[in-house]
Motif scaffolding. Sequence first.
Motif, PDB file in Angstrom:
ATOM      1  N   TRP A   1       0.823  -1.214   0.000  1.00 19.77           N
ATOM      2  CA  TRP A   1       0.000   0.000   0.000  1.00 19.77           C
ATOM      3  C   TRP A   1       0.857   1.264   0.000  1.00 19.77           C
ATOM      4  O   TRP A   1       0.628   2.161  -0.775  1.00 19.77           O
TER       5      TRP A   1
ATOM      6  N   PHE B   1     -10.251  10.197  -9.604  1.00 23.31           N
ATOM      7  CA  PHE B   1      -9.162   9.923  -8.656  1.00 23.31           C
ATOM      8  C   PHE B   1      -8.201  11.100  -8.527  1.00 23.31           C
ATOM      9  O   PHE B   1      -7.511  11.232  -7.511  1.00 23.31           O
TER      10      PHE B   1
ATOM     11  N   ARG C   1      -0.549   4.730  -0.653  1.00 19.62           N
ATOM     12  CA  ARG C   1      -1.403   4.925  -1.819  1.00 19.62           C
ATOM     13  C   ARG C   1      -2.880   4.834  -1.439  1.00 19.62           C
ATOM     14  O   ARG C   1      -3.246   4.284  -0.405  1.00 19.62           O
ATOM     15  N   LEU C   2      -3.717   5.349  -2.323  1.00 20.79           N
ATOM     16  CA  LEU C   2      -5.154   5.215  -2.161  1.00 20.79           C
ATOM     17  C   LEU C   2      -5.529   3.753  -2.389  1.00 20.79           C
ATOM     18  O   LEU C   2      -5.153   3.154  -3.393  1.00 20.79           O
ATOM     19  N   ARG C   3      -6.279   3.175  -1.477  1.00 17.99           N
ATOM     20  CA  ARG C   3      -6.550   1.732  -1.495  1.00 17.99           C
ATOM     21  C   ARG C   3      -7.937   1.478  -2.068  1.00 17.99           C
ATOM     22  O   ARG C   3      -8.933   1.921  -1.512  1.00 17.99           O
TER      23      ARG C   3
ATOM     24  N   ASP D   1     -10.200  12.750  -2.206  1.00 14.52           N
ATOM     25  CA  ASP D   1      -9.352  12.839  -1.016  1.00 14.52           C
ATOM     26  C   ASP D   1     -10.012  12.039   0.103  1.00 14.52           C
ATOM     27  O   ASP D   1     -11.068  12.431   0.609  1.00 14.52           O
ATOM     28  N   PRO D   2      -9.438  10.897   0.504  1.00 12.87           N
ATOM     29  CA  PRO D   2     -10.086  10.069   1.525  1.00 12.87           C
ATOM     30  C   PRO D   2     -10.185  10.735   2.882  1.00 12.87           C
ATOM     31  O   PRO D   2     -10.996  10.320   3.724  1.00 12.87           O
ATOM     32  N   ASP D   3      -9.394  11.784   3.097  1.00  7.10           N
ATOM     33  CA  ASP D   3      -9.418  12.462   4.392  1.00  7.10           C
ATOM     34  C   ASP D   3     -10.369  13.661   4.416  1.00  7.10           C
ATOM     35  O   ASP D   3     -10.587  14.261   5.476  1.00  7.10           O
TER      36      ASP D   3
ATOM     37  N   ASP E   1     -10.015   2.205   1.174  1.00  7.70           N
ATOM     38  CA  ASP E   1     -10.601   3.555   1.110  1.00  7.70           C
ATOM     39  C   ASP E   1     -11.869   3.558   0.256  1.00  7.70           C
ATOM     40  O   ASP E   1     -12.827   4.265   0.572  1.00  7.70           O
TER      41      ASP E   1
ATOM     42  N   TYR F   1      -0.512   6.619  -7.524  1.00  7.68           N
ATOM     43  CA  TYR F   1      -1.027   6.906  -6.186  1.00  7.68           C
ATOM     44  C   TYR F   1      -2.198   5.997  -5.803  1.00  7.68           C
ATOM     45  O   TYR F   1      -2.890   6.237  -4.813  1.00  7.68           O
ATOM     46  N   VAL F   2      -2.437   4.947  -6.592  1.00  4.91           N
ATOM     47  CA  VAL F   2      -3.538   4.027  -6.313  1.00  4.91           C
ATOM     48  C   VAL F   2      -3.001   2.600  -6.301  1.00  4.91           C
ATOM     49  O   VAL F   2      -2.156   2.234  -7.124  1.00  4.91           O
TER      50      VAL F   2
END
Length: 569
Positions: A22, A159, A25-27, A163-165, A87, A57-58
Motif C-alpha cells: 500500500w 481519482f 497509496r489510495l486503497r 481525497d479520503p481524508d 478507502d 497513487y492508487v
Amino acid sequence: MTRKRKIPDHRPEETGAVHKHWGGRLRVALVYPNTYPVGMSNLGFQTVYRLLNDMDYVVCERAFLPDRGEARRILSVESGRALADFDIIAFSISFESDYPHLLSLLDAAGIPLRSAERDASWPLVAAGGVACFLNPEPIADFIDCFFIGEGEGIIGPFFDRFDPDAEREPLLRELARTVPGFYVPRFYAPRYAEDGSLRAFEPVADVPERVRRVFLEDLSGTATCSALLTPDTAFDRTYLVEVSRGCPHGCRFCSAGYIYRPPRFRPASLLADCMEAGAALTDRIGLVGAAVSDLPGVQELCTDFSRRNVRISFSSLRADALAPELLDTLKQSRVKTATVAPDGGSERMRRVISKGITESDILTAAEALVATGIPNLKLYFMIGLPTETGEDVAEIVGLCRKIKQRFLEASRSRGRIGEITVSLNAFVPKPVTPFQWAGMDDVRALKQKVRAIRDGLKRIANVRLHHEDPKHAYLQALLSRGDRRVGRILTLAHENGGNWPRTFKEAPVPPDYFVYRERERDELFPWDFIDHRIKKSFLWREYERALAGKPSPDCPMTETCKLCGACGE
C-alpha cells in the motif's frame, strides 16, 4: 494475530497479476459481484483493474463472490485484506442479475447495506459498469456514488480529485459538480404520482439536473486488452482484445446498439499491436465487440495471425458477414461450435426487431460453417418479443428444421454429423432501447411457448434445446426496469435468504407493476436523468416502426447525421 489468507485453489496462477504494497497509496477494492471465473472473464473488469493500478497513487486489489461452500468472509485476492480496510470499494456490475449479490457481499464484509447508514469511517462504496449506465436506481440506496460512462474517461478525473481524508458530503457534492458522469443518488429525489408512476426526479443539492454519461469520441488512442491471463474461466488463457464499441445495426432489443452510439472501431494497426502483445503470452486471442465482423480490415488481421498458428475467436459474427477469411480463421483455430443468432424465427419478427438478416442469410451461414469443418452449431432465439404471435413461435421450429436440413447436407460430405443446440431466452425490455416502452410477456405464456418449441424439436435428431427459466427473466426485468423503490424488494430478498417467491408475495411494491406494464409515450423513466445523447423521440419513432413491422437502416456513422442525436443536435 491475523492469519494470512491462502488464495483458494480455484484461483490459479495468473499471468500479469499486480501485487503492490500500500505504501501510502489510495486503497481500492475492485469487486465483481459474482464468482472469480465469471469476473475474470469480463474484459471491462480487467480494464478497470489495469487503469487503477497504472496510477502511481492508487493500489487496486480484486474481490469476488465466494463459491458455494467457500468461507463467506470477503477478502481481497492480492493481499487477503478485508474490504473494510480499503478507502474505496468499487463494484463493477455488468448484469442486473448481480444486484442481489452486491447486498450479499456488503453484508458478508460487515459493511452496512444502505448508504444512509454509513458515515465517513466506512469505505466509499462506488459502482460502475454497463448495468449502471442503463439504470442504477434499483441499487441507488446501497451505493454512495456511480460512475456513469466509459472507465477510461471518468476514472482519471475522479481519482485526481478524490481525497479520503476530506469531509465526505462536501467532497461528493464537489465531485458531482465537476466530474462528468459522477452520480450521487443522495443528491436527487424521486417523486411519484398517485398511480405509482414516476412524476419527477429532481436535484436536492447544487448538482446538475442530468448526468451526462462519459463517452470516448475516439478509440484510436486507447487499447483495451486483457490485464491478466488465467485458466479455469470462460476464456481459458485467451488474450482478449476489444475491437470496437457499439454496433451499427440497431437491433431494437439491444441496449449496446444505442448507449454506445455512434459505433467506434479501433484502427487495424492498433489492434495488430495488441494482438502481437497477446501472441507473446499465449496462442489464443479473442476479438471482442458487438460487431466484430463489421471491423474494417478484420479479414486481413485474422489471416495474418492465423498463419502464425495463433488461434483466434470472435465474440460475435453476423450471419450475413461470414467472409471466406473469417471462415478460414475459425477452421484454423479449431473452433468446435459456431454461433448463429437469428433472434426471431420468422421474417416478420426479424423486421420487428430490425435484425437486418434474412432466412437465406441464416441458412447460407449455417451451411458455410459446417462445410468449413465446424461440427456443431448453436442457435440463439428470443421468445416474448413485442407483437409476437403463435405463428412466429412455430416458425422458430420451422427455421430449425430448415437449418438442420442444410446442416445435414453439409455434414454428409465430411462423414460426420455434429449437434445443433437451440438456446431460447425470454425477451426482457431494456432501458434506452425502442422497446423500453414495452411490457414483458407473461411468465405463464412464456412457459407455454417453451413447451411448444420443445415439443416441436424433440423429434429432430441431433438437436438439443436449452432455455432460461422465464422466472429468471421476470427478475431481470424487475431489476432492469425498476425505480428506487425496487431497492426495498432487494433488501427483503436479502433478508429472506434469496427466496424470491416469498419475497414477491411480501413485496412492499408490486413487482408486476414494473415488469408487465406497458409504458405511456410521455412517461418519465427512472433512467431518464442520464443523458445518453440519444433522443427519446427517436427511440419512440423506432418503437412505432417496430409495432408496424418496419425495419430501419443501419447507423450511417457520419457526423452529419442528426437522426438519433448521438452525433449532435
